[in-house]
Design a protein around this motif. Structure first.
Motif, PDB file in Angstrom:
ATOM      1  N   PRO A  84       0.817  -1.216   0.000  1.00  0.00           N
ATOM      2  CA  PRO A  84       0.000   0.000   0.000  1.00  0.00           C
ATOM      3  C   PRO A  84       0.850   1.265   0.000  1.00  0.00           C
ATOM      4  O   PRO A  84       1.652   1.496   0.899  1.00  0.00           O
ATOM      5  N   GLY A  85       0.705   2.045  -1.073  1.00  0.00           N
ATOM      6  CA  GLY A  85       1.429   3.309  -1.189  1.00  0.00           C
ATOM      7  C   GLY A  85       2.859   3.194  -1.669  1.00  0.00           C
ATOM      8  O   GLY A  85       3.543   4.209  -1.812  1.00  0.00           O
ATOM      9  N   ARG A  86       3.339   1.965  -1.922  1.00  0.00           N
ATOM     10  CA  ARG A  86       4.726   1.776  -2.371  1.00  0.00           C
ATOM     11  C   ARG A  86       4.714   1.257  -3.802  1.00  0.00           C
ATOM     12  O   ARG A  86       4.277   0.128  -4.067  1.00  0.00           O
ATOM     13  N   PHE A  87       5.190   2.091  -4.737  1.00  0.00           N
ATOM     14  CA  PHE A  87       5.204   1.750  -6.156  1.00  0.00           C
ATOM     15  C   PHE A  87       6.638   1.507  -6.610  1.00  0.00           C
ATOM     16  O   PHE A  87       7.565   2.217  -6.205  1.00  0.00           O
ATOM     17  N   LEU A  88       6.815   0.492  -7.447  1.00  0.00           N
ATOM     18  CA  LEU A  88       8.113   0.195  -8.030  1.00  0.00           C
ATOM     19  C   LEU A  88       7.991   0.119  -9.544  1.00  0.00           C
ATOM     20  O   LEU A  88       6.949  -0.281 -10.082  1.00  0.00           O
ATOM     21  N   THR A  89       9.061   0.513 -10.227  1.00  0.00           N
ATOM     22  CA  THR A  89       9.110   0.410 -11.681  1.00  0.00           C
ATOM     23  C   THR A  89       9.697  -0.944 -12.060  1.00  0.00           C
ATOM     24  O   THR A  89      10.772  -1.320 -11.585  1.00  0.00           O
ATOM     25  N   MET A  90       8.984  -1.665 -12.909  1.00  0.00           N
ATOM     26  CA  MET A  90       9.399  -3.013 -13.289  1.00  0.00           C
ATOM     27  C   MET A  90       9.402  -3.165 -14.796  1.00  0.00           C
ATOM     28  O   MET A  90       8.566  -2.580 -15.490  1.00  0.00           O
ATOM     29  N   PRO A  91      10.317  -3.966 -15.330  1.00  0.00           N
ATOM     30  CA  PRO A  91      10.308  -4.242 -16.764  1.00  0.00           C
ATOM     31  C   PRO A  91       9.171  -5.185 -17.124  1.00  0.00           C
ATOM     32  O   PRO A  91       8.723  -5.983 -16.296  1.00  0.00           O
ATOM     33  N   GLU A  92       8.689  -5.110 -18.344  1.00  0.00           N
ATOM     34  CA  GLU A  92       7.575  -5.929 -18.803  1.00  0.00           C
ATOM     35  C   GLU A  92       8.015  -7.237 -19.449  1.00  0.00           C
ATOM     36  O   GLU A  92       7.234  -7.877 -20.136  1.00  0.00           O
ATOM     37  N   ASP A  93       9.246  -7.634 -19.207  1.00  0.00           N
ATOM     38  CA  ASP A  93       9.757  -8.845 -19.855  1.00  0.00           C
ATOM     39  C   ASP A  93       9.728 -10.071 -18.948  1.00  0.00           C
ATOM     40  O   ASP A  93      10.274 -11.113 -19.283  1.00  0.00           O
ATOM     41  N   GLY A  94       9.073  -9.957 -17.766  1.00  0.00           N
ATOM     42  CA  GLY A  94       8.995 -11.092 -16.859  1.00  0.00           C
ATOM     43  C   GLY A  94      10.062 -11.107 -15.787  1.00  0.00           C
ATOM     44  O   GLY A  94      10.091 -12.021 -14.966  1.00  0.00           O
ATOM     45  N   SER A  95      10.917 -10.099 -15.792  1.00  0.00           N
ATOM     46  CA  SER A  95      11.973 -10.045 -14.777  1.00  0.00           C
ATOM     47  C   SER A  95      11.663  -9.022 -13.691  1.00  0.00           C
ATOM     48  O   SER A  95      12.545  -8.625 -12.930  1.00  0.00           O
ATOM     49  N   GLY A  96      10.395  -8.615 -13.603  1.00  0.00           N
ATOM     50  CA  GLY A  96      10.022  -7.618 -12.603  1.00  0.00           C
ATOM     51  C   GLY A  96      10.290  -8.069 -11.183  1.00  0.00           C
ATOM     52  O   GLY A  96      10.601  -7.260 -10.312  1.00  0.00           O
ATOM     53  N   VAL A  97      10.190  -9.374 -10.935  1.00  0.00           N
ATOM     54  CA  VAL A  97      10.412  -9.872  -9.571  1.00  0.00           C
ATOM     55  C   VAL A  97      11.850  -9.664  -9.117  1.00  0.00           C
ATOM     56  O   VAL A  97      12.125  -9.668  -7.912  1.00  0.00           O
ATOM     57  N   VAL A  98      12.769  -9.447 -10.053  1.00  0.00           N
ATOM     58  CA  VAL A  98      14.160  -9.160  -9.681  1.00  0.00           C
ATOM     59  C   VAL A  98      14.242  -7.831  -8.942  1.00  0.00           C
ATOM     60  O   VAL A  98      15.095  -7.650  -8.061  1.00  0.00           O
ATOM     61  N   VAL A  99      13.349  -6.892  -9.281  1.00  0.00           N
ATOM     62  CA  VAL A  99      13.313  -5.601  -8.597  1.00  0.00           C
ATOM     63  C   VAL A  99      12.965  -5.809  -7.121  1.00  0.00           C
ATOM     64  O   VAL A  99      13.477  -5.116  -6.239  1.00  0.00           O
ATOM     65  N   LEU A 100      12.112  -6.784  -6.839  1.00  0.00           N
ATOM     66  CA  LEU A 100      11.732  -7.094  -5.462  1.00  0.00           C
ATOM     67  C   LEU A 100      12.816  -7.872  -4.738  1.00  0.00           C
ATOM     68  O   LEU A 100      13.009  -7.708  -3.532  1.00  0.00           O
ATOM     69  N   ASP A 101      13.501  -8.742  -5.466  1.00  0.00           N
ATOM     70  CA  ASP A 101      14.492  -9.627  -4.859  1.00  0.00           C
ATOM     71  C   ASP A 101      15.750  -9.658  -5.731  1.00  0.00           C
ATOM     72  O   ASP A 101      15.836 -10.432  -6.684  1.00  0.00           O
ATOM     73  N   PRO A 102      16.735  -8.810  -5.419  1.00  0.00           N
ATOM     74  CA  PRO A 102      17.956  -8.752  -6.232  1.00  0.00           C
ATOM     75  C   PRO A 102      18.715 -10.082  -6.296  1.00  0.00           C
ATOM     76  O   PRO A 102      19.525 -10.282  -7.209  1.00  0.00           O
ATOM     77  N   TRP A 103      18.470 -10.993  -5.354  1.00  0.00           N
ATOM     78  CA  TRP A 103      19.132 -12.300  -5.407  1.00  0.00           C
ATOM     79  C   TRP A 103      18.685 -13.116  -6.624  1.00  0.00           C
ATOM     80  O   TRP A 103      19.323 -14.115  -6.981  1.00  0.00           O
ATOM     81  N   LEU A 104      17.625 -12.683  -7.274  1.00  0.00           N
ATOM     82  CA  LEU A 104      17.160 -13.361  -8.488  1.00  0.00           C
ATOM     83  C   LEU A 104      17.893 -12.884  -9.740  1.00  0.00           C
ATOM     84  O   LEU A 104      17.687 -13.438 -10.823  1.00  0.00           O
ATOM     85  N   GLU A 105      18.737 -11.872  -9.601  1.00  0.00           N
ATOM     86  CA  GLU A 105      19.427 -11.301 -10.760  1.00  0.00           C
ATOM     87  C   GLU A 105      20.160 -12.347 -11.598  1.00  0.00           C
ATOM     88  O   GLU A 105      20.065 -12.331 -12.837  1.00  0.00           O
ATOM     89  N   PRO A 106      20.891 -13.301 -11.001  1.00  0.00           N
ATOM     90  CA  PRO A 106      21.585 -14.308 -11.835  1.00  0.00           C
ATOM     91  C   PRO A 106      20.638 -15.180 -12.651  1.00  0.00           C
ATOM     92  O   PRO A 106      21.078 -15.857 -13.593  1.00  0.00           O
ATOM     93  N   TYR A 107      19.351 -15.164 -12.305  1.00  0.00           N
ATOM     94  CA  TYR A 107      18.384 -16.026 -12.984  1.00  0.00           C
ATOM     95  C   TYR A 107      17.402 -15.211 -13.821  1.00  0.00           C
ATOM     96  O   TYR A 107      16.340 -15.698 -14.198  1.00  0.00           O
ATOM     97  N   LYS A 108      17.812 -13.989 -14.114  1.00  0.00           N
ATOM     98  CA  LYS A 108      16.950 -13.102 -14.887  1.00  0.00           C
ATOM     99  C   LYS A 108      16.612 -13.696 -16.249  1.00  0.00           C
ATOM    100  O   LYS A 108      15.456 -13.642 -16.694  1.00  0.00           O
TER     101      LYS A 108
END
Length: 715
Positions: free
Chosen positions: A14-38
């Motif tokens: 609530p009230g917290r907005f994040l910018t995410m890519p539309e290519d399916g890697s948006g969850v990396v913005v939430l969890d940087p540990w997913l970066e190697p699996y982008k």
């Protein structure tokens, strides 16, 4: 982030907005540990998008694709003619047979189109009535090229099958076309913000040793659930299954509501009545596998082993002895997604608990695979990309078509992004079941005395969940109730549940301990363990026996395949105290909403004192697990200054406590750092007791507001 990739704004809290890519890697913005699996995330999202494109181009989108039951199976037209269609690509010829044509294979031959679909139209009778009478038996008979033999099968999309155990254990397909259609009277309730789930099985819901019915559940069990304060029911074993003891997890007919409990209209009435009580109803749906039965299942439907399933070893689950769907094929996908819509539209279910999601996500099905939490375990060649795409499609379709739908995943693996929206690259579920929690409780009860319990370990298991992915916590579900295991109550009180549960007998140390810890275990799970809570029917009052369905090993006995409501209704028995505590928990949550609040702040987990304290949704929870030690003037930290009062107290005599806490007492905070908090207070905490406090000016309900339905024994 590459500028060429389109982006979107997502409100993740609530009230917290994040910018995410539309290519399916948006969850990396939430969890940087997913970066190697982008790249893996982008690939799986691309796979999902390719299916969306195929469905849009080949089947006019979700709206048409998911209405397969309006095309396949039996469909009565306005003039009462009947069109029957069936996909059976391997068959060379087919005919519709049944009681209506004396099982004559030549009476109603079917035509096959270029897509492997057979069809036949039956004009109405001379008097305008349908050619097939309501509630009469039907089959499809096919010739197959491999052996040039004729095989008879139950229609795959049939909506009613029945079984006459006096004649045959095999189910019969029935043409169901009642003259009076059920009309739903109540709208679906609003989507609960805090999910309090009552897991139930209609068949075992009678206290008599037999199969219970939909109507009995509606009349006798729904009022109990509403009285307890649960806002959601999760119905098990509804999809038709030939073997009762499979608990509904060996489905034979996916569009048929189990006839052993009554008619389809009886189930509709159950759901409609629940909606009238403000209760959401979820279906425990089984799309992870199918029964291997041939004569009354989908196996070898058109004479091949790969009509709806993968062929060969990939199409078989060796441990479950069942068949596995081919999620990468068009018609099986249409079948499963239409199945979801069917239960939502025809029966007005509000969502699904997806069974066996771990088995679906991985080609190894999670068998003999110890998930350690390393991210590499979730992005490798062992992941079933086709099943992942199906789950993404299923959640995407459901969320777009039914904005208030709820989907829950039974997953033990901890797959990252399982409970994040599909457009972020997640799989789209709302919740996952916190399956490690009940396992932990049983392990502790089996292997340790409670004076050896580790408070830090307990808190870790209860709070170890992925940020921004919701969990449903539970102390025990149907799995822990089954024969071969024991319920929590049974682990603690065992044989004394048969001899010392009467108010007319002295309260023994075993029963005293068992009831005290039963209340504490359930409440700490409820308040700390997740964003939803689940209870299996009967466990709320410490059901005295395990669950065992009639089978060869017990002489087909129904003795344990029932719920003994009589023990909780008996005013002289002590089960009522646990029932009332469970009710107090649910009602308190409905007022203070801790399940929908952010995860708790744990200020204290003291190993020597056996004290756990935490704050959530403005409620201060204090648990004293010490077997013998009570504490006077015990320091507890809080972030919120003020005057506090007790809202819940497990030591109250109305819950078979010892009445050691005065509810008129106020607890005042004192400024100063304490356990990471800016305030603290002194509290009396008796042994084996939990108390929940709230600022006096914020109290809207306390357990003293509960009416007491029994004459409690003052001793």
């Amino acid at each position: 982030m590459s500028q060429s990739v389109p982006v979107f704004q997502e409100e993740v809290e609530p009230g917290r907005f994040l910018t995410m890519p539309e290519d399916g890697s948006g969850v990396v913005v939430l969890d940087p540990w997913l970066e190697p699996y982008k790249d893996a995330l982008v690939k799986r999202y691309s796979n999902y998008k390719s299916w969306v494109k195929k469905i849009n181009e080949s089947a006019q989108g979700y709206e048409h694709f998911t209405r397969g039951y309006d095309y396949f199976g039996f469909n009565v037209q306005p003039d009462n003619s009947i069109i029957y269609r069936e996909w059976a690509p391997n068959a060379t010829s087919a005919s519709l047979i049944g009681e209506f044509n004396n099982w004559n294979h030549d009476a109603n031959p079917m035509q096959k189109d270029d897509f492997g679909v057979f069809h036949v139209t039956l004009p109405p009778n001379a008097d305008g009535t349908p050619a097939i009478p309501h509630n009469s038996k039907v089959k499809i008979s096919m010739s197959i090229p491999q052996s040039n033999e004729r095989i008879d099968r139950l229609p795959a999309w049939i909506t009613r099958v029945t079984q006459d155990l006096n004649v045959s254990p095999i189910y019969d397909a029935v043409f169901w076309n009642p003259p009076q259609k059920y009309v739903f009277k109540n709208p679906r309730p609003p989507k609960p913000a805090s999910l309090r789930v009552y897991e139930a099985h209609v068949g075992i819901s009678s206290q008599e040793p037999r199969v219970g019915t939909y109507k009995e559940f509606t009349a006798n069990v729904l009022p109990r659930i509403a009285h307890l304060g649960y806002n959601t029911i999760q119905l098990m074993a509804i999809m038709e299954h030939a073997y009762y003891a499979s608990f509904g997890y060996q489905v034979t007919s996916f569009f048929a509501a189990s006839s052993r409990y009554g008619t389809p209209e009886d189930l509709m009435e159950l759901i409609d009545t629940a909606h009238g009580m403000g209760i959401t109803v979820l279906l425990d749906i089984v799309h992870s596998h199918a029964c291997k039965n041939v004569l009354d299942g989908l196996n070898e439907f058109d004479g091949t082993d790969h009509c709806y399933f993968h062929e060969g070893g990939r199409g078989r689950h060796e441990l479950w002895d069942s068949r596995l769907f081919n999620y990468g094929a068009f018609e099986p996908l249409r079948f499963l997604m239409s199945n979801l819509r069917f239960w939502m539209d025809k029966y007005q279910f509000d969502g699904f608990r997806f069974d066996g999601v771990t088995s679906m996500l991985y080609k190894h099905h999670g068998l003999s695979y110890g998930f350690s939490g390393g991210y590499h375990e979730y992005f490798n060649e062992g992941v079933d990309d086709e099943a992942v795409a199906y789950l993404m499609l299923a959640n995407d379709f459901l969320k777009k078509t039914y904005p208030n739908v709820i989907t829950i995943a039974e997953d033990v693996s901890g797959m990252p992004s399982l409970c994040r929206p599909v457009r972020e690259g997640g799989i789209g579920f709302d919740y996952r079941l916190a399956m490690a929690i009940p396992d932990k409780w049983i392990k502790m009860l089996k292997e340790q005395e409670d004076h050896d319990w580790k408070m830090g370990d307990m808190v870790y298991v209860l709070t170890n969940r992925r940020h921004l992915e919701k969990n449903i916590a539970y102390a025990e579900s149907h799995d822990q109730a089954l024969v071969g295991d024991k319920t929590i109550a049974f682990w603690m009180m065992d044989k004394e549940m048969y001899t010392n549960m009467s108010d007319l007998t002295p309260l023994t140390p075993v029963v005293d301990r068992g009831i005290a810890l039963h209340k504490m275990i359930r409440f700490i799970t409820h308040s700390l363990g997740g964003e939803g809570y689940l209870n299996f029917e009967g466990n709320e009052f410490g059901h005295p026996e395990w669950l065992d369905f009639p089978r060869d090993g017990n002489n087909a006995s129904f003795h344990y395949a029932r719920r003994q409501w009589n023990v909780v209704d008996d005013k002289l028995l002590r089960y009522k105290y646990l029932n009332e505590w469970d009710r107090a928990m649910q009602i308190a949550e409905s007022h203070y909403h801790w399940l929908s609040a952010p995860q708790a702040y744990v200020s204290r987990k003291h190993e020597g004192d056996k004290i756990i304290a935490f704050e959530r949704a403005g409620v201060l929870f204090i648990f004293n697990f010490h077997p013998t030690q009570s504490f006077s003037d015990y320091g507890i930290g809080t972030h919120n200054p003020g005057e506090y009062r007790v809202i819940l107290d497990s030591d109250d005599k109305k819950f078979l406590g010892h009445g050691r806490i005065d509810h008129s007492t106020s607890f005042f905070t004192t400024p100063g750092e304490y356990d990471g908090c800016g305030q603290h207070m002194k509290v009396y905490v008796p042994s084996r007791t939990v108390i929940a406090l709230r600022r006096k000016d914020e109290i809207t309900w306390t357990q003293d507001d509960m009416e007491v339905p029994y004459q409690y024994n003052s001793n």
